[in-house]
Design an enzyme around this catalytic site. Structure first.
Site, PDB file in Angstrom:
ATOM      1  N   GLU A  21      46.022  32.989  39.333  1.00 15.07           N
ATOM      2  CA  GLU A  21      45.850  34.282  39.979  1.00 15.07           C
ATOM      3  C   GLU A  21      45.236  34.070  41.355  1.00 15.07           C
ATOM      4  OE1 GLU A  21      44.876  37.789  37.297  1.00 15.07           O
ATOM      5  OE2 GLU A  21      43.567  36.209  36.587  1.00 15.07           O
ATOM      6  N   GLU A  22      45.551  35.022  42.244  1.00  9.01           N
ATOM      7  CA  GLU A  22      45.003  34.958  43.599  1.00  9.01           C
ATOM      8  C   GLU A  22      43.483  35.078  43.590  1.00  9.01           C
ATOM      9  OE1 GLU A  22      43.452  37.902  44.465  1.00  9.01           O
ATOM     10  OE2 GLU A  22      44.167  38.744  42.585  1.00  9.01           O
ATOM     11  N   SER A  23      42.925  35.637  42.509  1.00  7.98           N
ATOM     12  CA  SER A  23      41.481  35.877  42.439  1.00  7.98           C
ATOM     13  C   SER A  23      40.726  34.604  42.049  1.00  7.98           C
ATOM     14  CB  SER A  23      41.197  36.994  41.448  1.00  7.98           C
ATOM     15  OG  SER A  23      41.817  36.715  40.193  1.00  7.98           O
TER      16      SER A  23
ATOM     17  N   LYS B  60      32.702  40.810  26.594  1.00  5.96           N
ATOM     18  CA  LYS B  60      34.108  40.936  26.214  1.00  5.96           C
ATOM     19  C   LYS B  60      34.351  40.202  24.905  1.00  5.96           C
ATOM     20  CE  LYS B  60      36.063  37.069  28.802  1.00  5.96           C
ATOM     21  NZ  LYS B  60      37.145  36.615  29.636  1.00  5.96           N
TER      22      LYS B  60
ATOM     23  N   LYS C 120      41.012  31.100  32.338  1.00  9.57           N
ATOM     24  CA  LYS C 120      41.108  30.262  33.524  1.00  9.57           C
ATOM     25  C   LYS C 120      39.919  29.316  33.532  1.00  9.57           C
ATOM     26  CE  LYS C 120      39.261  33.934  36.517  1.00  9.57           C
ATOM     27  NZ  LYS C 120      39.343  35.235  35.822  1.00  9.57           N
TER      28      LYS C 120
ATOM     29  N   SER D 140      30.873  37.670  35.231  1.00  9.96           N
ATOM     30  CA  SER D 140      31.606  36.745  36.082  1.00  9.96           C
ATOM     31  C   SER D 140      30.867  36.425  37.379  1.00  9.96           C
ATOM     32  CB  SER D 140      32.997  37.320  36.347  1.00  9.96           C
ATOM     33  OG  SER D 140      33.771  36.402  37.033  1.00  9.96           O
ATOM     34  N   HIS D 141      31.502  36.747  38.492  1.00 10.82           N
ATOM     35  CA  HIS D 141      30.983  36.392  39.810  1.00 10.82           C
ATOM     36  C   HIS D 141      30.013  37.438  40.347  1.00 10.82           C
ATOM     37  CE1 HIS D 141      34.445  38.902  39.737  1.00 10.82           C
ATOM     38  NE2 HIS D 141      34.011  39.446  40.867  1.00 10.82           N
TER      39      HIS D 141
ATOM     40  N   THR E  87      39.377  45.118  33.643  1.00 12.96           N
ATOM     41  CA  THR E  87      40.262  43.963  33.703  1.00 12.96           C
ATOM     42  C   THR E  87      39.782  42.856  32.759  1.00 12.96           C
ATOM     43  OG1 THR E  87      40.601  44.469  36.043  1.00 12.96           O
ATOM     44  CG2 THR E  87      41.357  42.322  35.285  1.00 12.96           C
TER      45      THR E  87
ATOM     46  N   ASP F  95      32.362  29.874  39.706  1.00  9.45           N
ATOM     47  CA  ASP F  95      31.644  31.157  39.746  1.00  9.45           C
ATOM     48  C   ASP F  95      30.617  31.277  38.614  1.00  9.45           C
ATOM     49  OD1 ASP F  95      33.395  31.425  37.617  1.00  9.45           O
ATOM     50  OD2 ASP F  95      33.635  33.575  37.924  1.00  9.45           O
TER      51      ASP F  95
ATOM     52  N   THR G 141      47.522  41.879  36.796  1.00  8.06           N
ATOM     53  CA  THR G 141      46.229  41.216  36.997  1.00  8.06           C
ATOM     54  C   THR G 141      45.450  41.198  35.687  1.00  8.06           C
ATOM     55  OG1 THR G 141      46.113  41.847  39.298  1.00  8.06           O
ATOM     56  CG2 THR G 141      44.015  41.449  38.191  1.00  8.06           C
TER      57      THR G 141
ATOM     58  N   ASP H 228      30.498  32.432  35.560  1.00 13.36           N
ATOM     59  CA  ASP H 228      30.803  32.003  34.190  1.00 13.36           C
ATOM     60  C   ASP H 228      31.760  30.819  34.140  1.00 13.36           C
ATOM     61  OD1 ASP H 228      32.811  33.704  35.154  1.00 13.36           O
ATOM     62  OD2 ASP H 228      33.492  34.196  33.152  1.00 13.36           O
TER      63      ASP H 228
ATOM     64  N   ASP I 252      34.831  30.222  35.322  1.00 13.87           N
ATOM     65  CA  ASP I 252      36.292  30.254  35.181  1.00 13.87           C
ATOM     66  C   ASP I 252      37.020  30.302  36.525  1.00 13.87           C
ATOM     67  OD1 ASP I 252      35.613  32.861  35.702  1.00 13.87           O
ATOM     68  OD2 ASP I 252      36.607  33.728  33.943  1.00 13.87           O
ATOM     69  N   ARG I 253      36.321  30.669  37.590  1.00 12.93           N
ATOM     70  CA  ARG I 253      36.989  30.692  38.909  1.00 12.93           C
ATOM     71  C   ARG I 253      36.744  29.381  39.645  1.00 12.93           C
ATOM     72  NH1 ARG I 253      36.668  36.599  41.667  1.00 12.93           N
ATOM     73  NH2 ARG I 253      37.202  37.772  39.801  1.00 12.93           N
TER      74      ARG I 253
ATOM     75  N   ARG J 129      41.698  46.737  46.767  1.00 10.18           N
ATOM     76  CA  ARG J 129      42.218  45.422  47.141  1.00 10.18           C
ATOM     77  C   ARG J 129      43.567  45.617  47.826  1.00 10.18           C
ATOM     78  NH1 ARG J 129      38.471  42.451  44.666  1.00 10.18           N
ATOM     79  NH2 ARG J 129      38.196  42.400  42.402  1.00 10.18           N
TER      80      ARG J 129
ATOM     81  N   ARG K 228      31.921  45.873  32.055  1.00  7.33           N
ATOM     82  CA  ARG K 228      30.932  45.409  33.034  1.00  7.33           C
ATOM     83  C   ARG K 228      30.177  46.605  33.582  1.00  7.33           C
ATOM     84  NH1 ARG K 228      34.388  40.686  36.136  1.00  7.33           N
ATOM     85  NH2 ARG K 228      34.746  39.488  34.229  1.00  7.33           N
TER      86      ARG K 228
HETATM   87  C1  G16 Z   1      38.760  38.913  36.139  1.00  4.82           C
HETATM   88  C2  G16 Z   1      40.013  38.674  35.355  1.00  4.82           C
HETATM   89  C3  G16 Z   1      41.093  38.146  36.255  1.00  4.82           C
HETATM   90  C4  G16 Z   1      41.310  39.074  37.429  1.00  4.82           C
HETATM   91  C5  G16 Z   1      39.999  39.260  38.160  1.00  4.82           C
HETATM   92  C6  G16 Z   1      40.106  40.291  39.269  1.00  4.82           C
HETATM   93  O1  G16 Z   1      38.240  37.699  36.570  1.00  4.82           O
HETATM   94  O2  G16 Z   1      39.777  37.758  34.317  1.00  4.82           O
HETATM   95  O3  G16 Z   1      42.244  38.003  35.494  1.00  4.82           O
HETATM   96  O4  G16 Z   1      42.263  38.559  38.302  1.00  4.82           O
HETATM   97  O5  G16 Z   1      39.022  39.728  37.260  1.00  4.82           O
HETATM   98  O6  G16 Z   1      40.391  41.520  38.697  1.00  4.82           O
HETATM   99  P1  G16 Z   1      40.305  42.833  39.551  1.00  4.82           P
HETATM  100  O7  G16 Z   1      41.209  42.629  40.719  1.00  4.82           O
HETATM  101  O8  G16 Z   1      40.740  43.918  38.617  1.00  4.82           O
HETATM  102  O9  G16 Z   1      38.872  42.982  40.013  1.00  4.82           O
HETATM  103  P2  G16 Z   1      36.717  37.344  36.353  1.00  4.82           P
HETATM  104  O10 G16 Z   1      36.565  35.991  36.951  1.00  4.82           O
HETATM  105  O11 G16 Z   1      35.965  38.425  37.084  1.00  4.82           O
HETATM  106  O12 G16 Z   1      36.489  37.403  34.886  1.00  4.82           O
END
Ligand code: G16
Length: 543
Positions: A363-365, A126, A376, A113-114, A18, A277, A344, A279, A281-282, A496, A22
């Site tokens: 996004e919900e995430s 990325k 984000k 990320s998180h 996504t 989070d 997503t 990095d 962005d969340r 999910r 990773r």
């Molecule tokens: C990444 C993407 C988001 C996505 C999230 C969850 O976030 O940038 O657009 O909504 O992963 O993705 P998945 O449901 O496929 O795990 P981040 O903050 O991890 O870079």
């Protein structure tokens, strides 16, 4: 400059998910692994003369080593300059801003990320394009294709750069600029929000607490909230950046940001509690004893956008990922602006923003952002809320409750089942999909199924099609169940399950989301057979 062409062999697992590639740190530390992926990125680009590359990461374990390798590879692959954050650190939104502000050719962002950090934990990489956003699928697919054929990579014979020292170093015609991105980012925020009003609000009996979770936003929070907005120093939690994020899991949700949740639900809770989070962005937003779902947060920011100086002229449109609740759709309808539903992944918003079709996305995430960058942006979201609280004088809870009164409530929750063996997770998806033909029209309890599908998206700007983006069960009453596998995990699979029920009933609006969704959760279990097929009775994380 002396260049080396190093022979290598392809790895077969370098498919970006996504948000980039990773993997465990140990995987990236294998000889040639990181180099192969970086060379695959460079090989898919047409790098023009005098091109600059932005490089930075969330500061996690292996960040600095990776950056030294990338600098040497950039020099050997035709870049004439690299701009890198001090100590190799850039938050993801700050990296996006640097790419845009200094018109660099693109950027490499190092982050998982998180996900937790450390020698046994995760790392990620990325590529972002010149618009500052994550590379679209056609580029990530080309990178993957290249990674399966690669047989050499190029490296310049240069000394390591001192990443702690700000300034420019010229190495045989190739320049490395170590920069302080905090000031650039804080300046941008100051142009967008009503800093005097927020400052006044903070100075007049209101309190905020921000938790950086020992991750990248610590120095940014210090600069923006404390230095520029005058919040007391004890408004910040966990703002010392560490390579292991303090041994924690820097995911701003109700499970992993428990220290902040305890503050928000404790005695003398602050008016606003927020976290970001790994990095940056969340974001998570909490009021006093009150959690704002990311979907509601997006809807609310959209509804009140005109109170924020950057959006005083209104919004061109909004966009949300498919699993995100439809709360923002209702606001868009009321405002008379378009609302787009994408798969997503933030990369799907880039074209819409570049074409001027949308201003806000979410996004919900736990991701919210706008066209000020192409990622984000966690701190931006916190500033949106501070600006709204200062402009309205209301509390977080009263803003959300008035919103529900006006628009109805999209009761929403996501249940994650993490580290499920891949075969079991695929069995859940296959089991649900196998019933697709006979589900429409079926009634389970008070829910009658209207349609089912596997979400597919056609980009309205370039016409590209993305299939297989999540199984949707849409009920006649407007409720939804969505099931998909995460594209960001590094261990087994994460299932999910997204649950959404719309209600205008004031009694249901008062209820806890899990209680209001109890019957829909049971329907999801029945249709997916998830508990039986995985042996999991409870989700790992509920948000
Ligand atoms: C990444 C993407 C988001 C996505 C999230 C969850 O976030 O940038 O657009 O909504 O992963 O993705 P998945 O449901 O496929 O795990 P981040 O903050 O991890 O870079």
């Amino acid at each position: 400059m002396q260049l080396h062409s190093v022979p290598t062999q392809p790895f077969n697992d370098q498919k970006p998910g996504t948000s980039g590639l990773r993997k465990k740190v140990r995987v990236f530390q294998q000889p040639h692994y990181l180099q192969n992926f970086v060379q695959s990125i460079f090989d898919t680009l047409e790098i023009p003369p005098n091109a600059t590359l932005t490089v930075g990461g969330d500061g996690r374990y292996f960040n600095r080593e990776a950056i030294q390798i990338i600098i040497k590879m950039a020099a050997a692959n035709g870049f004439s300059k690299v701009m890198v954050g001090q100590h190799g650190i850039l938050s993801t939104p700050a990296a996006s801003h640097i790419i845009r502000k200094y018109h660099t050719f693109g950027g490499i962002i190092l982050s998982a990320s998180h996900n937790p950090a450390g020698p046994e934990e995760d790392f990620g990489i990325k590529y972002n394009t010149a618009n500052g956003g994550p590379a679209p699928e056609k580029i990530t697919e080309a990178i993957f294709a290249r990674s399966k054929q690669i047989d050499r990579y190029s490296l310049a014979d240069l000394p390591d750069v001192d990443l702690s020292r700000l300034g420019k170093t010229v190495l045989e015609g190739f320049e490395v600029e170590v920069m302080d991105a905090v000031a650039d980012y804080a300046d941008l925020m100051q142009t967008m929000f009503d800093f005097p009003a927020i400052k006044h609000w903070l100075a007049n009996g209101h309190r905020m607490v921000f938790d950086a979770m020992h991750a990248v936003t610590g120095p940014y929070a210090q600069e923006i909230f404390v230095r520029r907005l005058g919040a007391p120093a004890d408004s910040l939690m966990h703002c010392e950046v560490s390579e292991t994020f303090g041994g924690g899991h820097p995911d701003p949700n109700l499970t992993y940001a428990d220290a902040l949740v305890n503050v928000a639900y404790g005695a003398q809770a602050p008016d606003l509690a927020a976290a970001s989070d790994g990095d940056g962005d969340r974001n998570m937003i909490l009021g006093q004893h009150f959690f704002v779902t990311p979907s509601d947060s997006l809807a609310l920011i959209a509804a009140h956008a005109k109170r924020i100086p950057a959006y005083a002229q209104g919004l061109a449109g909004v966009a949300r990922s498919m699993p995100t609740s439809g709360a923002v759709d209702r606001v868009a309808t009321a405002l008379g602006i378009p609302c787009y539903e994408t798969p997503t992944g933030w990369k799907f918003f880039g074209n819409l923003m570049d074409a001027g079709k949308v201003t806000l996305c979410g996004e919900e995430s736990f991701g919210t952002g706008s066209d000020h960058v192409r990622e984000k942006d966690g701190l931006w979201a916190v500033l949106c809320w501070l600006n709204l609280l200062a402009a309205t004088g209301e509390s977080v809870e009263s803003l959300v409750r008035s919103h529900w009164q006006q628009y109805g409530r999209n009761v929403y929750s996501r249940h994650d089942y993490e580290a499920v063996p891949t075969a079991q997770a695929q069995a859940v998806i296959a089991h649900l999909q196998a019933q697709f033909d006979r589900l429409p029209g079926q009634t389970i309890g008070r829910y009658t199924i209207a349609t089912v599908d596997d979400f597919s998206y056609t980009d309205p700007v370039d016409g590209s099609v993305s299939r297989g983006q999540g199984l949707r069960i849409l009920f006649r009453c407007g409720s939804r169940i969505v099931v998909r596998l995460s594209g960001t995990g590094t261990e087994g699979a994460t299932i999910r399950v997204y649950l959404e029920a719309y209600t205008e009933d004031p009694a249901l609006q008062q209820m806890d989301a899990q209680d209001a969704l109890a019957e829909l959760i049971a329907v999801a279990h029945q249709l997916t057979q998830l508990p039986t097929l995985t042996g999991r009775q409870q989700p790992t994380v509920i948000t």
